[in-house]
Each structure stands twice: as C-alpha cells, then as structure tokens.
Design a protein around this motif. Structure first.
Motif, PDB file in Angstrom:
ATOM      1  N   ARG A   6       0.863  -1.190   0.000  1.00 44.75           N
ATOM      2  CA  ARG A   6       0.000   0.000   0.000  1.00 44.75           C
ATOM      3  C   ARG A   6       0.892   1.230   0.000  1.00 44.75           C
ATOM      4  N   GLU A   7       0.803   1.999  -1.060  1.00 43.18           N
ATOM      5  CA  GLU A   7       1.560   3.248  -1.124  1.00 43.18           C
ATOM      6  C   GLU A   7       0.648   4.383  -0.674  1.00 43.18           C
ATOM      7  N   HIS A   8       1.219   5.392  -0.080  1.00 42.15           N
ATOM      8  CA  HIS A   8       0.493   6.571   0.401  1.00 42.15           C
ATOM      9  C   HIS A   8      -0.597   6.175   1.400  1.00 42.15           C
ATOM     10  N   GLN A  28       4.552   4.086   3.004  1.00 40.89           N
ATOM     11  CA  GLN A  28       4.353   2.888   2.190  1.00 40.89           C
ATOM     12  C   GLN A  28       4.352   1.704   3.153  1.00 40.89           C
TER      13      GLN A  28
END
Length: 75
Positions: A6-8, A28
């Motif tokens: 999962r980014e951001h 991240q």
C-alpha cells in the motif's frame, strides 16, 4: 508467500506502536504473509523405503530376464 503493498497509506490508520518515529502524512506499507508451518515433518529415506511394497523380483532375476531377451535378438 503473499505480499500486499500500500503506497500513500495514511499514518493515522497505523497502530500507535508503528507510528513511532515516522514523519509526514503518508507511508508505504508492505505486508508479507507466510504459509503456515507444515504439521508433518518430511519423511526420511528409510521411512519412504519402509512404505514401498516389495517388487517381488530380485535384481538377479531382473538381470537374467533382460539377458534372455537380449539373447533372443542376438541371432
């Protein structure tokens, strides 16, 4: 093995102990799962051999039969 990236990801959604020392509103996050440990230990060679049924033919008998077949074609 499975991996989720999962980014951001918003820091405020992380548990308190994971937020320590992080700055900024987003991070991240990588979560990796491992398959459960097998309940069965691998069989040893001796255990595998013990489970195999006897073939009913000795090595000497097999060699003799092969020689007979070979000799039939030798003429």
């Amino acid at each position: 093995m499975n991996k989720i990236v999962r980014e951001h990801y918003p820091i405020e959604k992380l548990p308190e102990d994971l937020r320590e020392g992080m700055e900024g509103p987003y991070v991240q996050v990588i979560v990796t799962t491992e398959p459960p440990a097998s309940k069965h230990k691998p069989l040893t060679y001796a255990e595998i051999r013990a489970r195999v049924k006897p073939r009913g033919t000795t090595t000497e008998e097999a060699v003799a039969r092969i020689r007979e077949l070979r000799d039939e074609w030798g003429d």
